[in-house]
Design a protein around this motif. Structure first.
Motif, PDB file in Angstrom:
ATOM      1  N   CYS A  55      -6.190   0.047   1.952  1.00  0.00           N
ATOM      2  CA  CYS A  55      -5.793  -1.349   1.755  1.00  0.00           C
ATOM      3  C   CYS A  55      -6.580  -2.268   2.677  1.00  0.00           C
ATOM      4  O   CYS A  55      -6.223  -3.419   2.846  1.00  0.00           O
TER       5      CYS A  55
ATOM      6  N   CYS B 259      -0.148   3.789   3.190  1.00  0.00           N
ATOM      7  CA  CYS B 259       0.316   3.575   4.566  1.00  0.00           C
ATOM      8  C   CYS B 259       1.686   2.908   4.596  1.00  0.00           C
ATOM      9  O   CYS B 259       2.251   2.705   5.662  1.00  0.00           O
TER      10      CYS B 259
ATOM     11  N   CYS C 242       0.836  -1.204   0.000  1.00  0.00           N
ATOM     12  CA  CYS C 242       0.000   0.000   0.000  1.00  0.00           C
ATOM     13  C   CYS C 242       0.869   1.252   0.000  1.00  0.00           C
ATOM     14  O   CYS C 242       1.746   1.416   0.840  1.00  0.00           O
TER      15      CYS C 242
ATOM     16  N   CYS D 108      -4.255   0.579   6.424  1.00  0.00           N
ATOM     17  CA  CYS D 108      -5.068   1.796   6.393  1.00  0.00           C
ATOM     18  C   CYS D 108      -6.373   1.462   5.675  1.00  0.00           C
ATOM     19  O   CYS D 108      -6.515   0.363   5.154  1.00  0.00           O
TER      20      CYS D 108
HETATM   21 ZN   LIG Z   1      -2.760   1.041   3.377  1.00  0.00          ZN
END
Ligand SMILES: [Zn+2]
Lengths: 774, 346
Positions: B281, B273, B270, B278
């Motif tokens: 994702c 993050c 991701c 987060c």
């Molecule tokens: Zn994420």
């Protein structure tokens, strides 16, 4: 598909990997997990408790109950359940203190639904356990949800056993066999089975049970059903669902006393045969549907749903348990046609393992002994099948495997991986394995060596493969000229201030009619998503028209274009003709580009000329959506390549829109001509101006053409200078001025020559009835 | 009249200084011209003295001549200087009068905007062209054979359920993916082959903020000898690094697509993050981006390519998804909506 972590633990010896870690491993090596969810958390602390006394609470339907909650001691709870009465044993959960109706309630008595055991909200759970005991067989659990799409090719993963086998292989643990085939009775079956079509039904196994009592399942079984997302129904139905969820083998139970005759037939439905299903729907079948039938007619739609007339009910005492195998594509077709997907059909259409039918019956026998005390087996297992020889082993050259993966996997490791997944592995010649596929992977999933690359690859882990650039010939790729050209067109229009839109390929019949297009000339979608998206666009105009109207709500002036495919109902090689088009629009409410719309039209003409130098515009009869006095063909290099027009006022409420619609396939062909250099002229040219008096609606291009014709071959250019109407010209007249430039590549023209040509033009034009100001 | 030479000397000096004063005080070009005529004109003062020079003895004539010349040069220089100041002043007046408000907007339309999908698509076309991949097109209306059968998805294959299909009255369909262009590419060029095919695809599903029935994919394929998973990962990493303009961490996990074997889902760590989890994702740290795999031998065989001689990889990139990630677009409907307030941001 939902998997219970506790269930997997029962099947994998010593499984101690935490649910979250296990989920990750399954995702990386087997199938995609969509999430993990804790369920039944209250069961952690729940225990059986006796209600000692009950006392009403004023102005409330709740009561104040004092309970003996075993190790938690004596507790006072407020309870609203109608079955909260002295001496009942229920489930106490220490959820903390809370004041309800001025009474302090310390913990709660819980319903089956609250505990996650069943869906019963009607009252508190009633138990028969010792006070203080946990609720037998009911534990907190984790549900691992697997994306169904990622197990489309894996019939075995539609049951816990299959997933447990994967988990065991991943972790190097032992898989426990939940099936005791020794329980299968031998001897003559007490029901006959006759399969009319062994292609559609490769195997049908059945067993008759007597002295059955239909009753609710024990709480542990109800809890299992809830955990995997099913509703507990009764002991027989829950048992079939349990076996299906464990072994991926769907089963069905008929009330044996409701069957006509002693034989179960598996046959194609008769044309127009009626069938009443368990969902209370009535279906009319045809021979493409496979049915299970008794002497009087269909009793089940094979692999999809059972029949209402032979369904088990409260009074059932004899049961025929069906465990069969059906052809995947036939089940899928039937389920699609009647628009009914069931847990059974979903599994059968993945091609289940025929070897599994009797295993499921063995599992059922074991479960039913607990679920229906006193149950008796009647006769042996009826088992009809087509004998299918096992598929020949697959030769797997290890060097080839390494080349495919792009890394080396030692032979011993390959063998171990396949062995854990229960493939049979031999090495008859060094470097080449002979791999036999287990029956549950052989129906569809694995048949060639490429399939084994995946088995080894996913188990060693693709993160163990080092990225590597390939060695390839350095050859320029073939050019896509059409695409390059369209990108050029985009660049031209963006430079001229146009913004690119993408419109749908669908239009509505209404929009087609609005533009005067015949809907019958459009390719029609047979299953449109909405009635306004039923035709394929044969013009990009309705789309950009819609964009104009929408954007006009927010903006006074703008320019748009789209490059997209027109889809025409003329077929070549079976496919409709797809023609790339450009549509561009200039919208102006008023003001900057002036109310009369002329500026917009000439701006769009200029944009067209940026793309097609020296393109010409020839006024032509207007289509219904075009302003009748402002519509023209766009001509380039002698060919008609599109239209330029103002949108008909009936299509636009306020403001004006100038539009251009070009056939990019033609424009691309015409733009392909190579440039040829002409030497710069060394001799000076001569120029003179002429003004032609003409009718107001004469086209300047026509005057220019006439002048050119009279001027002859020495003309270099004719340039429009200006036009004028008003005094002193007569009403209805205008004066159009041109600058004529003459010249020659090999000499300077004499003043006599120039005068001669000028006179020729003037005489010629006068001969056509035009007055000239010279 | 006979002037003494000393008087002549004085007269010349007087004329010179008088004229210089007049030049210096000239306010206009006309004043200056009058001063010039008076001092240097044919009938002007200095010429008067020249006439009288003839009467002088030769050595005196020579001396007075030099004197006159010097006076003439002085006066000419003064006039020239004075003219220069006039020209400068006039220029300054003009320049000042030509003050222009350059903060006014330029006339004419502003440059338009390319659609965000076009932008991403062009970028990828250029990237793959530079890696030797051909950019191919296929029809939006496809045959069932090219969209399904030739990709190892026979009728009644459950994978057909994964792609809700728009069917047309002619028995054709709207392509559900750009993969049929693989088949057309193999039919047209044969092996070895490196190609991509970006384009519009259709799925019969209801439209909401994250689902569209019309979206865009980029199909890619490479057929050569001994193409491996290692090569596939190399290309995917190169591709993603170019797209995101930074190194991305990827992972390959099993994924099922009938036209590849083995098949993968390629996830990227991701980018929001960095992998710690987060909402984008879904707390997993990974975002699913690219289905890919080694081309199934059945697919090669159906296009008359011998899978014992040749093999390859194929991948499908969601251009729509990528555009949404790149630009942070949260409503997929914007892409087909034609709203300038959206499109003008690109
Ligand atoms: Zn994420």
């Amino acid at each position: 598909m939902k998997f219970s972590y506790n269930w997997l633990r029962e099947l994998v010896d010593g499984l101690d990997t935490a649910p979250a870690a296990l989920e990750k491993l399954i995702t990386m090596k087997t199938a995609e997990c969509e999430g993990i969810e804790a369920t039944g958390a209250l069961l952690e602390t729940a225990c059986a408790a006796r209600v000692e006394s009950v006392e009403p609470i004023a102005d409330s339907h709740n009561v104040k109950a004092v309970v003996d909650a075993g190790r938690y001691g004596r507790k006072t709870v407020v309870c609203g359940a109608p079955n909260c009465r002295p001496d009942v044993i229920s489930a106490y959960v220490p959820v903390g203190k809370k004041v309800i109706h001025d009474v302090e309630s310390d913990g709660m008595l819980a319903s089956g639904a609250e505990l996650g055991i069943n869906r019963d909200h009607s009252g508190i759970l009633e138990l028969e356990s010792q006070v203080g005991a946990p609720i037998a067989g009911c534990l907190p659990d984790h549900v691992i949800e697997i994306d169904n799409k990622s197990i489309t090719h894996r019939p075995d993963l539609w049951g816990h056993e299959g997933m447990a086998r994967e988990v065991a292989a991943i972790l190097g643990r032992k898989l426990k066999n939940p099936v005791r085939t020794d329980l299968l009775p031998s001897g003559a079956a007490s029901i006959a089975v006759e399969i009319k079509d062994l292609d559609l039904c490769p195997r049908y196994s059945a067993l008759v049970f007597e002295n059955v009592s239909i009753q609710p399942s024990p709480l542990w079984l109800q809890r299992r059903m809830i955990t995997i997302g099913l509703n507990p129904i009764n002991n027989i139905v829950d048992m079939t669902n349990y076996v299906m969820a464990e072994l991926a083998q769907p089963m069905h139970a008929f009330d044996a006393d409701l069957l006509k005759g002693g034989t179960i037939f598996v046959r194609r439905a008769h044309p127009g045969e009626h069938f009443r299903a368990l969902n209370f729907e009535e279906y009319t079948l045809d021979p493409s549907n496979l049915v299970i039938a008794d002497a009087s007619g269909a009793i089940a739609l094979a692999g999809v749903i059972g029949g209402l007339d032979t369904a088990i009910g409260g009074t059932t005492t004899r049961v025929v348990l069906e465990s069969a195998n059906f052809q995947a594509s036939s089940i899928r077709k039937t389920s699609a046609v009647i628009k009914l997907r069931t847990d059974a059909s979903m599994r059968f259409e993945k091609a289940q393992d025929p070897a599994n039918t009797t295993r499921a019956i063995a599992r059922a026998i074991e479960l039913l002994q607990e679920l229906s005390p006193g149950i008796r087996i009647s006769g042996g297992v009826a088992d009809r099948k087509r004998d299918v020889p096992p598929p020949p082993p697959i030769a797997l050259p290890l060097a080839w495997l390494d080349r495919k993966l792009g890394r080396k996997v030692p032979a011993a490791e390959v063998r171990e991986i396949l062995d854990r997944l229960e493939f049979g592995v031999a090495e008859p010649a060094p470097g080449v394995l002979s791999v036999s596929v287990p029956s549950w992977r052989a129906t569809k999933d694995i048949s060639i060596k490429d399939d084994l690359v995946e088995e080894v690859g996913r188990m060693v882990g693709y993160d163990s493969v080092t990225p590597q650039p390939p060695l390839v010939a350095a050859a320029p790729p073939p050019r896509n000229l059409a695409r390059a050209f369209q990108h050029e067109v985009r660049a031209v229009f963006v430079d001229q201030g146009f913004t690119e839109v993408y419109d749908y390929s669908f239009i509505s019949e209404g929009a087609a009619r609005r533009f005067g297009f015949d809907p019958a000339n459009h390719v029609r979608v047979t299953n449109p998503i909405a009635s306004d998206q039923e035709l394929m666009r044969a013009s990009l105009l309705p789309g950009i028209w819609h964009n104009i109207l929408e954007n006009a709500k927010h903006k006074d002036a703008f320019r748009l274009f789209e490059i997209g495919l027109e889809i025409h109902k003329r077929y070549d090689d079976g496919l409709p003709d797809e023609v790339p088009h450009l549509v561009a629009a200039i919208y102006d409410r008023q003001g900057r580009e002036r109310l009369d719309g002329a500026v917009g039209l000439f701006e769009i003409k200029r944009a067209a000329e940026c793309l097609m130098p020296h393109a010409r515009v020839c006024p032509a009869a207007a289509a219904p959506y075009e302003h009748p006095a402002r519509a023209a063909d766009v001509m380039w290099r002698g060919e008609r390549v599109g239209r330029m027009f103002e949108l008909h006022p009936s299509l636009i409420e306020s403001g004006r829109a100038a539009l251009l619609d070009l056939d990019l396939r033609r424009v691309e062909v015409l733009s392909g001509s190579e440039v040829k250099y002409a030497p710069i002229r060394r001799f000076p040219s001569s120029a003179f101006d002429l003004s032609v008096i003409a009718g107001l609606r004469e086209h300047a291009s026509k005057l220019e053409d006439s002048i050119a014709q009279f001027a002859g071959p020495l003309v270099e250019s004719i340039e429009f200078l200006r036009q004028y109407s008003g005094a002193p010209l007569a009403e209805g007249q205008k004066s159009v001025s041109f600058r004529v430039t003459l010249g020659s590549a090999d000499r300077t023209l004499s003043s006599e020559e120039v005068s001669l040509i000028r006179a020729r033009i003037i005489d010629g034009m006068r001969g056509m009835g035009y007055e000239l100001r010279v | 009249m006979m002037l003494s030479t000393s008087m002549l000397d004085r007269s010349i000096q007087e004329l010179e200084s008088r004229s210089l004063a007049r030049i210096a005080s000239a306010k206009t070009r006309e004043d200056l011209e009058a001063a010039r005529v008076e001092a240097l004109g044919r009938k002007g003062g200095l010429n008067q003295f020249s006439k009288e020079m003839g009467k002088l003895p030769p050595e005196e004539r020579k001396r007075i001549g030099a004197l006159l010349n010097a006076a003439k040069q002085n006066l000419e220089a003064a006039i020239e200087a004075r003219e220069r100041t006039f020209a400068e002043a006039a220029l300054n007046v003009r320049l000042d009068a030509e003050w222009l408000d350059l903060t006014l907007p330029a006339p004419g339309p502003r440059r338009g905007h390319l659609h965000p999908i076009t932008r991403i698509q062009r970028e990828l076309e250029e990237l793959f062209s530079s890696l030797g991949f051909a950019v191919l097109d296929g029809p939006e209306v496809e045959t069932e054979y090219h969209n399904f059968d030739a990709l190892n998805i026979p009728p009644d294959h459950p994978a057909r359920d994964m792609q809700d299909t728009f069917w047309l009255e002619s028995g054709n369909l709207l392509r559900t993916h750009t993969s049929p262009v693989q088949v057309r590419g193999m039919e047209r060029f044969g092996p070895p082959l490196r190609m991509i095919a970006p384009g519009r695809v259709f799925r019969n599903e209801s439209v909401d903020a994250s689902h569209e029935h019309t979206f865009y994919q980029l199909e890619g394929m490479m057929i050569d000898r001994d193409v491996s998973v290692a090569h596939l990962i190399y290309f995917m990493k190169t591709l993603l690094a170019a797209i995101f303009k930074r190194d991305v961490t990827v992972r390959l996990r099993p994924g099922y697509f009938p036209f590849v074997e083995p098949g993968f889902e390629l996830d990227i760590q991701c980018l929001i993050c960095g992998g710690s989890g987060c909402p984008v994702c879904k707390q997993s740290g990974w975002v699913e981006l690219l289905p890919c795999g080694l081309v199934h031998p059945n697919v090669l065989r159906m296009s008359n390519i011998d899978p014992e001689q040749w093999n390859g990889f194929a991948f499908g990139l969601g251009l729509t998804r990528l555009a949404m990630m790149r630009y942070g677009i949260d409503d997929i409907r914007q892409l087909q909506g034609g709203d300038l307030r959206f499109l003008e941001q690109f």
